[in-house]
Design a protein around this motif. Sequence first.
Motif, PDB file in Angstrom:
ATOM      1  N   PHE A  70      35.267  29.169 -38.478  1.00  0.00           N
ATOM      2  CA  PHE A  70      35.263  30.405 -39.073  1.00  0.00           C
ATOM      3  C   PHE A  70      34.186  31.558 -38.627  1.00  0.00           C
ATOM      4  N   MET A  71      33.063  31.422 -38.398  1.00  0.00           N
ATOM      5  CA  MET A  71      32.066  32.114 -37.830  1.00  0.00           C
ATOM      6  C   MET A  71      32.566  32.783 -36.542  1.00  0.00           C
ATOM      7  N   ASP A  72      32.989  31.768 -35.759  1.00  0.00           N
ATOM      8  CA  ASP A  72      33.290  32.114 -34.250  1.00  0.00           C
ATOM      9  C   ASP A  72      34.533  33.174 -34.379  1.00  0.00           C
ATOM     10  N   GLN A  73      35.360  32.670 -35.144  1.00  0.00           N
ATOM     11  CA  GLN A  73      36.633  33.622 -35.260  1.00  0.00           C
ATOM     12  C   GLN A  73      36.287  35.005 -35.763  1.00  0.00           C
ATOM     13  N   ALA A  74      35.468  34.918 -36.812  1.00  0.00           N
ATOM     14  CA  ALA A  74      35.239  36.130 -37.347  1.00  0.00           C
ATOM     15  C   ALA A  74      34.687  37.217 -36.572  1.00  0.00           C
ATOM     16  N   LYS A  75      33.497  36.516 -35.695  1.00  0.00           N
ATOM     17  CA  LYS A  75      32.994  37.516 -34.887  1.00  0.00           C
ATOM     18  C   LYS A  75      33.886  37.970 -33.763  1.00  0.00           C
ATOM     19  N   LYS A  76      34.933  37.185 -33.487  1.00  0.00           N
ATOM     20  CA  LYS A  76      35.749  37.406 -32.319  1.00  0.00           C
ATOM     21  C   LYS A  76      36.799  38.710 -32.898  1.00  0.00           C
ATOM     22  N   TYR A  77      37.231  38.535 -34.145  1.00  0.00           N
ATOM     23  CA  TYR A  77      38.269  39.756 -34.801  1.00  0.00           C
ATOM     24  C   TYR A  77      37.734  40.592 -35.793  1.00  0.00           C
ATOM     25  N   ILE A  78      36.513  40.594 -36.234  1.00  0.00           N
ATOM     26  CA  ILE A  78      36.180  41.474 -37.134  1.00  0.00           C
ATOM     27  C   ILE A  78      35.077  42.424 -36.919  1.00  0.00           C
ATOM     28  N   ASN A  79      35.345  43.611 -37.145  1.00  0.00           N
ATOM     29  CA  ASN A  79      34.170  44.745 -37.060  1.00  0.00           C
ATOM     30  C   ASN A  79      33.375  44.853 -38.299  1.00  0.00           C
ATOM     31  N   PHE A  80      32.176  44.298 -38.488  1.00  0.00           N
ATOM     32  CA  PHE A  80      31.018  44.233 -39.576  1.00  0.00           C
ATOM     33  C   PHE A  80      30.827  45.756 -40.012  1.00  0.00           C
ATOM     34  N   GLN A  81      31.204  46.561 -39.219  1.00  0.00           N
ATOM     35  CA  GLN A  81      30.709  47.964 -39.646  1.00  0.00           C
ATOM     36  C   GLN A  81      31.936  48.726 -40.550  1.00  0.00           C
ATOM     37  N   LYS A  82      32.906  48.002 -40.422  1.00  0.00           N
ATOM     38  CA  LYS A  82      34.079  48.615 -41.219  1.00  0.00           C
ATOM     39  C   LYS A  82      34.671  47.989 -42.223  1.00  0.00           C
ATOM     40  N   PRO A  83      35.150  48.323 -43.586  1.00  0.00           N
ATOM     41  CA  PRO A  83      35.482  47.710 -44.711  1.00  0.00           C
ATOM     42  C   PRO A  83      36.443  46.507 -44.244  1.00  0.00           C
ATOM     43  N   ILE A  84      36.139  45.404 -45.058  1.00  0.00           N
ATOM     44  CA  ILE A  84      37.099  44.211 -44.865  1.00  0.00           C
ATOM     45  C   ILE A  84      37.580  43.901 -46.026  1.00  0.00           C
ATOM     46  N   TYR A  85      39.011  43.833 -46.083  1.00  0.00           N
ATOM     47  CA  TYR A  85      39.602  43.335 -47.312  1.00  0.00           C
ATOM     48  C   TYR A  85      40.354  42.008 -47.063  1.00  0.00           C
ATOM     49  N   ILE A  86      39.825  41.103 -48.041  1.00  0.00           N
ATOM     50  CA  ILE A  86      40.059  39.707 -47.976  1.00  0.00           C
ATOM     51  C   ILE A  86      41.053  39.049 -49.211  1.00  0.00           C
ATOM     52  N   TYR A  87      41.549  38.099 -49.021  1.00  0.00           N
ATOM     53  CA  TYR A  87      42.424  37.429 -49.919  1.00  0.00           C
ATOM     54  C   TYR A  87      42.498  35.930 -49.694  1.00  0.00           C
ATOM     55  N   ARG A  88      42.572  35.121 -50.721  1.00  0.00           N
ATOM     56  CA  ARG A  88      42.707  33.787 -50.830  1.00  0.00           C
ATOM     57  C   ARG A  88      43.923  33.299 -51.607  1.00  0.00           C
ATOM     58  N   ARG A  89      44.488  32.104 -51.926  1.00  0.00           N
ATOM     59  CA  ARG A  89      45.368  31.751 -52.771  1.00  0.00           C
ATOM     60  C   ARG A  89      45.141  32.044 -54.115  1.00  0.00           C
ATOM     61  N   SER A  90      44.153  31.688 -54.842  1.00  0.00           N
ATOM     62  CA  SER A  90      43.832  31.990 -56.184  1.00  0.00           C
ATOM     63  C   SER A  90      42.522  31.953 -56.484  1.00  0.00           C
ATOM     64  N   GLY A  91      41.739  31.131 -55.744  1.00  0.00           N
ATOM     65  CA  GLY A  91      40.440  30.674 -56.106  1.00  0.00           C
ATOM     66  C   GLY A  91      39.096  31.214 -55.574  1.00  0.00           C
ATOM     67  N   ALA A  92      38.164  30.250 -55.333  1.00  0.00           N
ATOM     68  CA  ALA A  92      36.907  31.009 -54.834  1.00  0.00           C
ATOM     69  C   ALA A  92      36.701  30.903 -53.303  1.00  0.00           C
ATOM     70  N   ARG A  93      37.709  30.804 -52.601  1.00  0.00           N
ATOM     71  CA  ARG A  93      37.530  30.690 -51.257  1.00  0.00           C
ATOM     72  C   ARG A  93      37.261  32.127 -50.696  1.00  0.00           C
ATOM     73  N   SER A  94      37.692  33.280 -51.234  1.00  0.00           N
ATOM     74  CA  SER A  94      37.218  34.541 -50.815  1.00  0.00           C
ATOM     75  C   SER A  94      35.785  34.798 -51.080  1.00  0.00           C
ATOM     76  N   HIS A  95      35.355  34.493 -52.030  1.00  0.00           N
ATOM     77  CA  HIS A  95      33.918  34.464 -52.303  1.00  0.00           C
ATOM     78  C   HIS A  95      32.886  33.786 -51.307  1.00  0.00           C
ATOM     79  N   MET A  96      33.321  32.538 -50.981  1.00  0.00           N
ATOM     80  CA  MET A  96      32.582  31.938 -49.966  1.00  0.00           C
ATOM     81  C   MET A  96      32.751  32.707 -48.606  1.00  0.00           C
ATOM     82  N   ALA A  97      33.986  33.206 -48.215  1.00  0.00           N
ATOM     83  CA  ALA A  97      33.924  33.961 -47.115  1.00  0.00           C
ATOM     84  C   ALA A  97      33.155  35.304 -47.258  1.00  0.00           C
ATOM     85  N   ALA A  98      33.408  35.757 -48.408  1.00  0.00           N
ATOM     86  CA  ALA A  98      32.631  37.034 -48.244  1.00  0.00           C
ATOM     87  C   ALA A  98      31.037  36.934 -48.223  1.00  0.00           C
ATOM     88  N   LYS A  99      30.443  35.755 -48.715  1.00  0.00           N
ATOM     89  CA  LYS A  99      28.945  35.385 -48.568  1.00  0.00           C
ATOM     90  C   LYS A  99      28.852  35.306 -47.016  1.00  0.00           C
TER      91      LYS A  99
END
Length: 124
Positions: A70-99
Amino acid sequence: MCNKSNGYWYLIGLTLLYKIIDMIKLLTVPEFKAQIKNNDVQLLDVRTEMEYALGKIDGSTLINVQSSDFMDQAKKYINFQKPIYIYRRSGARSHMAAKILENMGAKEIFDLQGGFLSWAQNNK
């Protein structure tokens, strides 16, 4: 029975929980939809490949938060200086990803309240 020690740890736990939740800005489906209309947003789906194959939000990038890379893919595809919009199915995974993303240097993270299930329900 709640004694002073238990109450203290309860308050510490709540403080930590609010810090985690506070850095994630929860958006309702209409708010999320309005903000991602901009073609320049980073829209991140943190579900599994199987879930993604069953339905997704157009323009999203899949990076499974439960994946070992996950972290390697995030470094590859995400610009951390820009806003990131995330979603999951319904539960807590996006909170884990956000942290994780916050610890990697993300500045702004927006989370779809209710996840993809809410999105699908509101876009029938």
